[in-house]
Scaffold this motif. Structure first.
Motif, PDB file in Angstrom:
ATOM      1  N   PHE A  14       0.821  -1.203   0.000  1.00 23.90           N
ATOM      2  CA  PHE A  14       0.000   0.000   0.000  1.00 23.90           C
ATOM      3  C   PHE A  14       0.863   1.264   0.000  1.00 23.90           C
ATOM      4  N   GLY A  15       2.027   1.196   0.605  1.00 21.92           N
ATOM      5  CA  GLY A  15       2.903   2.357   0.681  1.00 21.92           C
ATOM      6  C   GLY A  15       3.468   2.796  -0.654  1.00 21.92           C
ATOM      7  N   MET A  25      -8.342   8.848  -5.531  1.00 22.34           N
ATOM      8  CA  MET A  25      -9.220   7.712  -5.249  1.00 22.34           C
ATOM      9  C   MET A  25     -10.148   8.016  -4.064  1.00 22.34           C
ATOM     10  N   GLN A  26      -9.648   8.726  -3.059  1.00 25.28           N
ATOM     11  CA  GLN A  26     -10.475   9.088  -1.902  1.00 25.28           C
ATOM     12  C   GLN A  26     -11.644   9.986  -2.304  1.00 25.28           C
ATOM     13  N   THR A  40      -3.322  -4.286  -2.783  1.00 27.51           N
ATOM     14  CA  THR A  40      -3.740  -3.034  -2.137  1.00 27.51           C
ATOM     15  C   THR A  40      -5.256  -2.897  -2.035  1.00 27.51           C
ATOM     16  N   VAL A  41      -5.985  -3.697  -2.803  1.00 26.19           N
ATOM     17  CA  VAL A  41      -7.438  -3.525  -2.851  1.00 26.19           C
ATOM     18  C   VAL A  41      -8.107  -3.750  -1.493  1.00 26.19           C
ATOM     19  N   ARG A  47     -10.269   1.202   4.279  1.00 26.91           N
ATOM     20  CA  ARG A  47     -10.253   2.645   4.485  1.00 26.91           C
ATOM     21  C   ARG A  47     -11.523   3.316   3.959  1.00 26.91           C
ATOM     22  N   GLY A  48     -12.518   2.507   3.643  1.00 28.19           N
ATOM     23  CA  GLY A  48     -13.829   3.043   3.268  1.00 28.19           C
ATOM     24  C   GLY A  48     -13.924   3.552   1.853  1.00 28.19           C
ATOM     25  N   ILE A  49     -13.031   3.143   0.980  1.00 24.78           N
ATOM     26  CA  ILE A  49     -13.072   3.571  -0.412  1.00 24.78           C
ATOM     27  C   ILE A  49     -14.048   2.671  -1.178  1.00 24.78           C
ATOM     28  N   SER A  50     -15.014   3.296  -1.859  1.00 25.94           N
ATOM     29  CA  SER A  50     -15.967   2.540  -2.673  1.00 25.94           C
ATOM     30  C   SER A  50     -15.443   2.436  -4.101  1.00 25.94           C
ATOM     31  N   PHE A  51     -15.653   1.311  -4.715  1.00 28.96           N
ATOM     32  CA  PHE A  51     -15.164   1.109  -6.083  1.00 28.96           C
ATOM     33  C   PHE A  51     -15.957   0.020  -6.777  1.00 28.96           C
ATOM     34  N   ALA A  52     -15.861   0.026  -8.100  1.00 28.25           N
ATOM     35  CA  ALA A  52     -16.391  -1.065  -8.925  1.00 28.25           C
ATOM     36  C   ALA A  52     -15.203  -1.677  -9.664  1.00 28.25           C
TER      37      ALA A  52
END
Length: 492
Positions: A14-15, A25-26, A40-41, A47-52
């Motif tokens: 992730f770093g 992305m945030q 990293t997904v 961390r609460g990131i929404s994605f498709a």
């Protein structure tokens, strides 16, 4: 119109995600990942990131080419509908990412149109940067990066290190192995890389043939193959350039003065020096003498080019075309089961090429060594049926010619003696043909044998500290017999 911003998820940890990419992305309302199969997904989800994701496209695509095309088409269509998209790909968007290549092509094609799409590609860290450090690679030395699905672009000579990305499964690994084996030895060491940059990464060297036998092949697998420069192809240009320089104004006066006729003897001498090296089985000498012979060929070709007759390239192309023509059993559809059949095929084509010859004996060079020429002339006559059917009459002919030679000697006529001696030699060559022997090689062998035995006698004379006149013929003959004994030859 909407827009597409492409960011990279980094090589694994992730770093490795850049701050700019993370902030995009945030804040993204529409974040699309090419695939959720990336280390990293899970951290994005935490961390609460929404994605498709486009993982469902993988299941439906017939191959990767169609998969990447469909993903790029879908992203463009979404942007054209007015959506602003952040598109995240594994690693760096600019390193071995086919969907980004397609997006750039499509966006460029839409530029200036009403439905154009704004495309921004952010820099990111790829696995290549991690690879540099792990393997001690300096990219200034050159590096080729290809997708495992794109081996059509594989360089033939592998002049730089090669990174193969996205070796997803065993089938792709097998295909990659077979493609690499067309360029590399089966046992060539390759670096197998799994989970690069992650705590449980594995970097190990394996022989190429074991590539598809690894137990941990998955979407985090890649390869590194160190440079494998191909040996330089044969190039006669340096020799041609030297001969050209020697012949030009300001070159060597001797070379400039030469003609085809003036150096024809050199060609013959160099040919015999090649033959001597072959007989001696001295391959260093053979290499040297073949070079001398080749120099003669290039010299003649250069003189012909200066006269506008032909060039060295014409020589090479001519003999190449001839070889192809005369081997229809190799390059055509003629069948030849053995060497005899191949020779018949060769002769048939050669006969067709030489229709302009008026005599059956044409084609035997007048400057061939006499024994060799005699054997070739007799062979051509034999093909026309002008020959004995068995060796017995040849023996009778030899006795007949010897008797005629004795008569000529008794007469004392030098011209007649030479003529009859020629008849004897010619008939002996005929016998050699029936005995399946090469008369020229037989006499060459005899000459070499004589040279060796005579050298032994010379050595004995020197060891005694005297001169040839100090020894009787009987003494010298004893040394000769000793030489024969050492060669395993019984004394007659």
């Amino acid at each position: 119109m909407g827009s597409i911003k492409v960011v990279g998820l980094g090589p694994g940890d992730f770093g490795y995600i850049t701050m700019e990419s993370w902030e995009l992305m945030q804040g993204a309302e529409n974040l699309y990942l090419r695939t959720a199969k990336h280390p990293t997904v899970p951290m994005l989800a935490e961390r609460g990131i929404s994605f498709a994701t486009y993982d469902s496209f993988y299941e439906e695509a017939e191959d990767f080419a169609h998969l990447y095309q469909r993903i790029a088409d879908d992203l463009i269509a979404k942007a054209q509908s007015g959506i602003d998209i952040v598109y995240a790909v594994p690693g760096s968007p600019m390193v071995a990412e086919k969907t980004v290549v397609l997006l750039r092509e499509k966006a460029a094609g839409l530029a200036g149109r009403a439905d154009e799409v704004k495309l921004d590609i952010l820099p990111g860290m790829s696995f290549v940067e991690v690879l540099y450090g792990k393997l001690g690679i300096d990219p200034i030395d050159g590096l080729t990066i290809i997708d495992a699905e794109d081996f059509a672009s594989l360089p033939v000579d592998m002049p730089t290190g090669l990174v193969v990305t996205q070796v997803y499964n065993r089938q792709i690994a097998s295909d990659a192995k077979l493609s690499l084996m067309e360029v590399l030895p089966d046992e060539y060491p390759v670096t197998y890389i799994h989970k690069l940059g992650m705590p449980d990464e594995s970097i190990r060297e394996i022989p190429l043939y074991e590539l598809d036998r690894q137990p941990d092949i998955d979407y985090l697998t890649s390869l590194y193959i160190r440079p494998y420069p191909k040996k330089p192809e044969f190039d006669i240009t340096p020799l041609q350039d030297i001969i050209k320089t020697l012949r030009e104004p300001g070159g060597c006066p001797w070379d400039i003065a030469q003609t085809h006729e003036s150096i024809r003897r050199n060609l013959i001498e160099e040919t015999y020096e090649v033959l001597e090296a072959i007989d001696l089985e001295d391959y260093d000498l053979l290499c040297e003498e073949l070079g001398d012979l080749l120099m003669q060929v290039v010299f003649h070709a250069r003189m012909a080019e200066e006269a506008g007759e032909f060039s060295m390239q014409d020589v090479v192309e001519g003999v190449t075309e001839k070889l192809v023509r005369r081997h229809p059993h190799v390059f055509g559809d003629v069948q030849a089961a053995d060497a005899g059949s191949a020779l018949i095929s060769w002769e048939a084509v050669k006969k067709e090429e030489k229709k302009d010859r008026k005599s059956l004996l044409d084609g035997v060079p007048k400057d061939l060594p006499a024994l060799m020429a005699a054997q070739k002339l007799q062979g051509k006559a034999a093909k026309a049926g002008f020959d004995w059917e068995a060796p017995e009459p040849v023996w009778d002919k030899i006795h007949e010619e010897l008797a005629e030679l004795k008569e000529a000697v008794a007469e004392g006529d030098a011209g007649h003696i030479a003529e009859e001696l020629g008849d004897v030699l010619f008939t002996i060559v005929n016998l050699a043909r029936f005995l399946k022997a090469d008369s020229e090689m037989a006499l060459l062998g005899c000459n070499q044998k004589f040279r060796s035995r005579f050298s032994f006698v010379e050595q004995k004379v020197r060891e005694q500290g005297g001169s040839w006149q100090d020894f009787t013929l009987a003494q010298l003959d004893e040394y000769w017999n000793e030489a024969k004994r050492q060669q395993g030859k019984p004394i007659q």
